[in-house]
Design a protein around this motif. Structure first.
Motif, PDB file in Angstrom:
ATOM      1  N   ASP A 194      44.978  30.389  26.236  1.00  0.00           N
ATOM      2  CA  ASP A 194      45.471  28.628  26.509  1.00  0.00           C
ATOM      3  C   ASP A 194      44.107  28.287  25.997  1.00  0.00           C
ATOM      4  O   ASP A 194      43.883  28.613  25.375  1.00  0.00           O
ATOM      5  CB  ASP A 194      45.506  28.835  27.973  1.00  0.00           C
ATOM      6  N   PHE A 195      45.023  26.878  26.009  1.00  0.00           N
ATOM      7  CA  PHE A 195      43.628  26.586  25.193  1.00  0.00           C
ATOM      8  C   PHE A 195      42.326  25.491  25.908  1.00  0.00           C
ATOM      9  O   PHE A 195      41.457  25.695  25.317  1.00  0.00           O
ATOM     10  CB  PHE A 195      44.325  24.331  24.920  1.00  0.00           C
ATOM     11  N   ALA A 196      42.682  26.048  27.471  1.00  0.00           N
ATOM     12  CA  ALA A 196      41.406  25.436  27.928  1.00  0.00           C
ATOM     13  C   ALA A 196      40.489  27.319  28.395  1.00  0.00           C
ATOM     14  O   ALA A 196      39.073  27.010  28.427  1.00  0.00           O
ATOM     15  CB  ALA A 196      41.785  25.317  29.152  1.00  0.00           C
ATOM     16  N   GLY A 197      41.430  28.169  26.857  1.00  0.00           N
ATOM     17  CA  GLY A 197      40.432  29.264  26.528  1.00  0.00           C
ATOM     18  C   GLY A 197      39.501  29.966  28.119  1.00  0.00           C
ATOM     19  O   GLY A 197      38.406  30.591  28.087  1.00  0.00           O
ATOM     20  N   ARG A 198      40.504  29.344  28.683  1.00  0.00           N
ATOM     21  CA  ARG A 198      40.001  30.807  30.525  1.00  0.00           C
ATOM     22  C   ARG A 198      40.744  32.478  29.750  1.00  0.00           C
ATOM     23  O   ARG A 198      40.192  32.683  30.942  1.00  0.00           O
ATOM     24  CB  ARG A 198      40.900  30.486  31.443  1.00  0.00           C
ATOM     25  N   VAL A 199      41.884  32.205  28.984  1.00  0.00           N
ATOM     26  CA  VAL A 199      42.247  33.298  28.855  1.00  0.00           C
ATOM     27  C   VAL A 199      42.287  33.446  27.412  1.00  0.00           C
ATOM     28  O   VAL A 199      42.863  32.423  26.580  1.00  0.00           O
ATOM     29  CB  VAL A 199      43.711  33.790  28.936  1.00  0.00           C
ATOM     30  N   VAL A 200      41.796  34.865  26.690  1.00  0.00           N
ATOM     31  CA  VAL A 200      40.549  34.712  24.798  1.00  0.00           C
ATOM     32  C   VAL A 200      41.656  36.244  24.544  1.00  0.00           C
ATOM     33  O   VAL A 200      41.812  37.099  25.480  1.00  0.00           O
ATOM     34  CB  VAL A 200      39.776  34.482  24.703  1.00  0.00           C
ATOM     35  N   ASP A 202      40.855  39.804  22.712  1.00  0.00           N
ATOM     36  CA  ASP A 202      39.744  40.912  22.559  1.00  0.00           C
ATOM     37  C   ASP A 202      40.145  41.030  21.001  1.00  0.00           C
ATOM     38  O   ASP A 202      41.442  40.463  20.466  1.00  0.00           O
ATOM     39  CB  ASP A 202      39.473  41.423  23.496  1.00  0.00           C
ATOM     40  N   ASP A 203      39.254  42.084  20.609  1.00  0.00           N
ATOM     41  CA  ASP A 203      39.137  42.450  19.476  1.00  0.00           C
ATOM     42  C   ASP A 203      40.801  43.575  18.495  1.00  0.00           C
ATOM     43  O   ASP A 203      40.694  43.847  17.656  1.00  0.00           O
ATOM     44  CB  ASP A 203      37.737  43.140  18.716  1.00  0.00           C
ATOM     45  N   ASN A 204      41.210  43.590  19.786  1.00  0.00           N
ATOM     46  CA  ASN A 204      42.565  44.843  19.594  1.00  0.00           C
ATOM     47  C   ASN A 204      43.824  44.071  19.993  1.00  0.00           C
ATOM     48  O   ASN A 204      44.685  44.777  19.912  1.00  0.00           O
ATOM     49  CB  ASN A 204      42.476  45.642  20.887  1.00  0.00           C
ATOM     50  N   GLY A 205      43.474  42.184  20.315  1.00  0.00           N
ATOM     51  CA  GLY A 205      44.632  41.571  20.082  1.00  0.00           C
ATOM     52  C   GLY A 205      45.230  40.948  21.946  1.00  0.00           C
ATOM     53  O   GLY A 205      46.425  41.108  21.825  1.00  0.00           O
ATOM     54  N   ALA A 206      44.614  41.859  23.006  1.00  0.00           N
ATOM     55  CA  ALA A 206      44.958  42.442  23.796  1.00  0.00           C
ATOM     56  C   ALA A 206      44.343  40.879  24.479  1.00  0.00           C
ATOM     57  O   ALA A 206      43.889  40.226  24.556  1.00  0.00           O
ATOM     58  CB  ALA A 206      44.061  43.322  24.905  1.00  0.00           C
ATOM     59  N   GLU A 207      45.267  40.057  25.579  1.00  0.00           N
ATOM     60  CA  GLU A 207      44.674  38.954  26.786  1.00  0.00           C
ATOM     61  C   GLU A 207      43.944  39.519  27.843  1.00  0.00           C
ATOM     62  O   GLU A 207      44.087  40.545  28.028  1.00  0.00           O
ATOM     63  CB  GLU A 207      45.374  38.234  27.531  1.00  0.00           C
ATOM     64  N   VAL A 208      42.781  38.975  27.688  1.00  0.00           N
ATOM     65  CA  VAL A 208      41.525  38.997  28.957  1.00  0.00           C
ATOM     66  C   VAL A 208      40.452  38.050  29.101  1.00  0.00           C
ATOM     67  O   VAL A 208      40.744  36.912  28.335  1.00  0.00           O
ATOM     68  CB  VAL A 208      40.237  40.027  28.104  1.00  0.00           C
ATOM     69  N   PHE A 209      40.387  37.661  30.311  1.00  0.00           N
ATOM     70  CA  PHE A 209      39.671  36.820  31.357  1.00  0.00           C
ATOM     71  C   PHE A 209      38.602  36.528  30.682  1.00  0.00           C
ATOM     72  O   PHE A 209      37.851  37.325  29.969  1.00  0.00           O
ATOM     73  CB  PHE A 209      39.341  36.923  32.250  1.00  0.00           C
ATOM     74  N   ASN A 210      38.447  35.161  30.095  1.00  0.00           N
ATOM     75  CA  ASN A 210      37.137  34.681  30.035  1.00  0.00           C
ATOM     76  C   ASN A 210      36.373  34.299  30.502  1.00  0.00           C
ATOM     77  O   ASN A 210      35.244  33.311  30.083  1.00  0.00           O
ATOM     78  CB  ASN A 210      37.281  33.695  28.692  1.00  0.00           C
ATOM     79  N   PHE A 211      36.409  34.217  32.096  1.00  0.00           N
ATOM     80  CA  PHE A 211      35.603  33.449  32.993  1.00  0.00           C
ATOM     81  C   PHE A 211      35.762  34.184  33.925  1.00  0.00           C
ATOM     82  O   PHE A 211      36.832  35.153  34.225  1.00  0.00           O
ATOM     83  CB  PHE A 211      36.213  32.480  33.520  1.00  0.00           C
ATOM     84  N   GLY A 212      34.814  34.102  35.477  1.00  0.00           N
ATOM     85  CA  GLY A 212      34.955  34.841  36.232  1.00  0.00           C
ATOM     86  C   GLY A 212      35.057  36.358  36.713  1.00  0.00           C
ATOM     87  O   GLY A 212      34.232  37.157  35.685  1.00  0.00           O
ATOM     88  N   LYS A 213      34.721  36.576  37.964  1.00  0.00           N
ATOM     89  CA  LYS A 213      34.471  38.421  38.204  1.00  0.00           C
ATOM     90  C   LYS A 213      34.366  38.959  37.174  1.00  0.00           C
ATOM     91  O   LYS A 213      34.943  40.409  37.213  1.00  0.00           O
ATOM     92  CB  LYS A 213      34.780  37.904  39.435  1.00  0.00           C
ATOM     93  N   HIS A 214      36.379  38.746  36.894  1.00  0.00           N
ATOM     94  CA  HIS A 214      37.183  39.908  35.816  1.00  0.00           C
ATOM     95  C   HIS A 214      37.094  38.871  34.058  1.00  0.00           C
ATOM     96  O   HIS A 214      37.864  39.976  33.833  1.00  0.00           O
ATOM     97  CB  HIS A 214      38.195  39.946  35.945  1.00  0.00           C
ATOM     98  N   LYS A 215      36.089  38.565  33.853  1.00  0.00           N
ATOM     99  CA  LYS A 215      35.331  38.584  33.162  1.00  0.00           C
ATOM    100  C   LYS A 215      36.027  39.500  31.613  1.00  0.00           C
ATOM    101  O   LYS A 215      34.760  40.123  31.607  1.00  0.00           O
ATOM    102  CB  LYS A 215      34.298  37.252  32.671  1.00  0.00           C
ATOM    103  N   GLY A 216      36.451  39.701  30.739  1.00  0.00           N
ATOM    104  CA  GLY A 216      36.415  40.486  29.394  1.00  0.00           C
ATOM    105  C   GLY A 216      38.047  41.171  30.261  1.00  0.00           C
ATOM    106  O   GLY A 216      37.676  42.812  29.295  1.00  0.00           O
ATOM    107  N   ARG A 217      38.366  41.544  31.514  1.00  0.00           N
ATOM    108  CA  ARG A 217      39.100  42.698  31.296  1.00  0.00           C
ATOM    109  C   ARG A 217      40.830  42.373  30.840  1.00  0.00           C
ATOM    110  O   ARG A 217      40.677  40.421  31.186  1.00  0.00           O
ATOM    111  CB  ARG A 217      38.728  42.374  33.124  1.00  0.00           C
ATOM    112  N   ASP A 237      42.917  25.094  40.647  1.00  0.00           N
ATOM    113  CA  ASP A 237      43.101  23.662  39.851  1.00  0.00           C
ATOM    114  C   ASP A 237      42.119  24.346  37.758  1.00  0.00           C
ATOM    115  O   ASP A 237      41.923  23.531  37.429  1.00  0.00           O
ATOM    116  CB  ASP A 237      41.214  22.954  40.273  1.00  0.00           C
ATOM    117  N   PHE A 238      44.071  24.870  37.962  1.00  0.00           N
ATOM    118  CA  PHE A 238      43.752  25.079  36.188  1.00  0.00           C
ATOM    119  C   PHE A 238      44.814  24.377  35.313  1.00  0.00           C
ATOM    120  O   PHE A 238      45.845  24.358  36.519  1.00  0.00           O
ATOM    121  CB  PHE A 238      44.280  26.800  36.275  1.00  0.00           C
ATOM    122  N   PRO A 239      44.332  23.938  34.344  1.00  0.00           N
ATOM    123  CA  PRO A 239      45.741  23.037  33.182  1.00  0.00           C
ATOM    124  C   PRO A 239      46.891  24.562  33.749  1.00  0.00           C
ATOM    125  O   PRO A 239      46.823  25.357  34.084  1.00  0.00           O
ATOM    126  CB  PRO A 239      45.178  23.435  32.448  1.00  0.00           C
TER     127      PRO A 239
END
Length: 256
Positions: A194-200, A202-217, A237-239
């Protein structure tokens, strides 16, 4: 150096009521469409944000409530603007972090579906910072030897950004390729989904969280094990673009 492009490339800049993509609104938008044949189509339009323009914002871009009270709303120009940018790639100054997300949010709020997923995005500021670590005013002086006398005017900033990118290609022929795909990748800071970078990605092309308690999952796995987290994000309050991204991931998981 003139730009080598296959698709039309739009240089653009926004002036807004503030810097919160979710809460603030556009008050001026300027675009220069460069066609593969070299034609330049320039459009600048003020927009009624349907909210008060804070005095601190007016102090930056010099646009007040009085200046936009008779201008159209974004919703009123959204369809014609979508037609103007159809099939185009984008370039701007700090655009990947702010202008692109803000523009995407405005289209969503207007109910006009614009698919940004196949577009290329060149951030001239990122190229500049990787090479010289400066601001747009300094970049314009450094690369073009000109003073940006109307900084924070959308039209002046947009034209300056266009000139700076061409000058960057001339200055760094060994480091930069005159190719939109290369410049888009070079000026990208992240692997944002997403443009806000909340989801990015990972190195394998999977969508992972980039914030909060689940960051990296992985997003899909979190939603499967903790469905309430999806609901919390949708109510938060997310875009709107972020909410669209997580909804797509959630539906994909359900349909497996």
């Amino acid at each position: 150096m003139e730009l080598a492009i296959k698709n039309p490339l739009i240089f653009f800049d926004l002036e807004t009521t503030g810097i919160n993509v979710s809460a603030d609104r556009i008050v001026e938008i300027s675009m220069i469409k460069i066609t593969p044949g070299g034609e330049k189509i320039v459009k600048t339009r003020r927009v009624n944000p349907q909210m008060h323009i804070p005095e601190e914002a007016t102090a930056v871009h010099h646009i007040s409530d009085e200046d936009v009270k008779d201008e159209p709303t974004f919703k009123e120009i959204a369809k014609s603007l979508a037609a103007f940018i159809e099939g185009c790639d984008f370039a701007g100054f700090n655009s990947n972090k702010f202008d692109v997300p803000m523009l995407a949010e405005e289209f969503i709020r207007a109910g006009v579906d614009v698919d940004f997923s196949s577009r290329r995005f060149i951030d001239v500021q990122t190229i500049f910072h990787k090479m010289e670590q400066r601001t747009l005013v300094a970049a314009y002086k450094f690369y073009c030897d000109k003073d940006l006398t109307e900084a924070h005017s959308a039209a002046a900033d947009t034209m300056a950004t266009y000139e700076v990118l061409k000058a960057q290609l001339d200055r760094y022929p060994d480091a930069l390729k005159n190719d939109v795909a290369f410049l888009s990748e070079f000026s990208s800071h992240t692997r944002n989904v997403d443009f806000a970078g909340r989801v990015v990605y990972d190195d394998n092309g999977a969508e992972v969280f980039n914030f909060g308690k689940h960051k990296g999952r992985k997003v899909e796995e979190v939603f499967a094990k903790e469905p309430s987290y999806y609901n919390w994000m949708m109510d938060g309050d997310f875009p709107e673009y972020t909410k669209r991204v997580i909804t797509r991931i959630k539906l994909r998981g359900i349909n497996k």
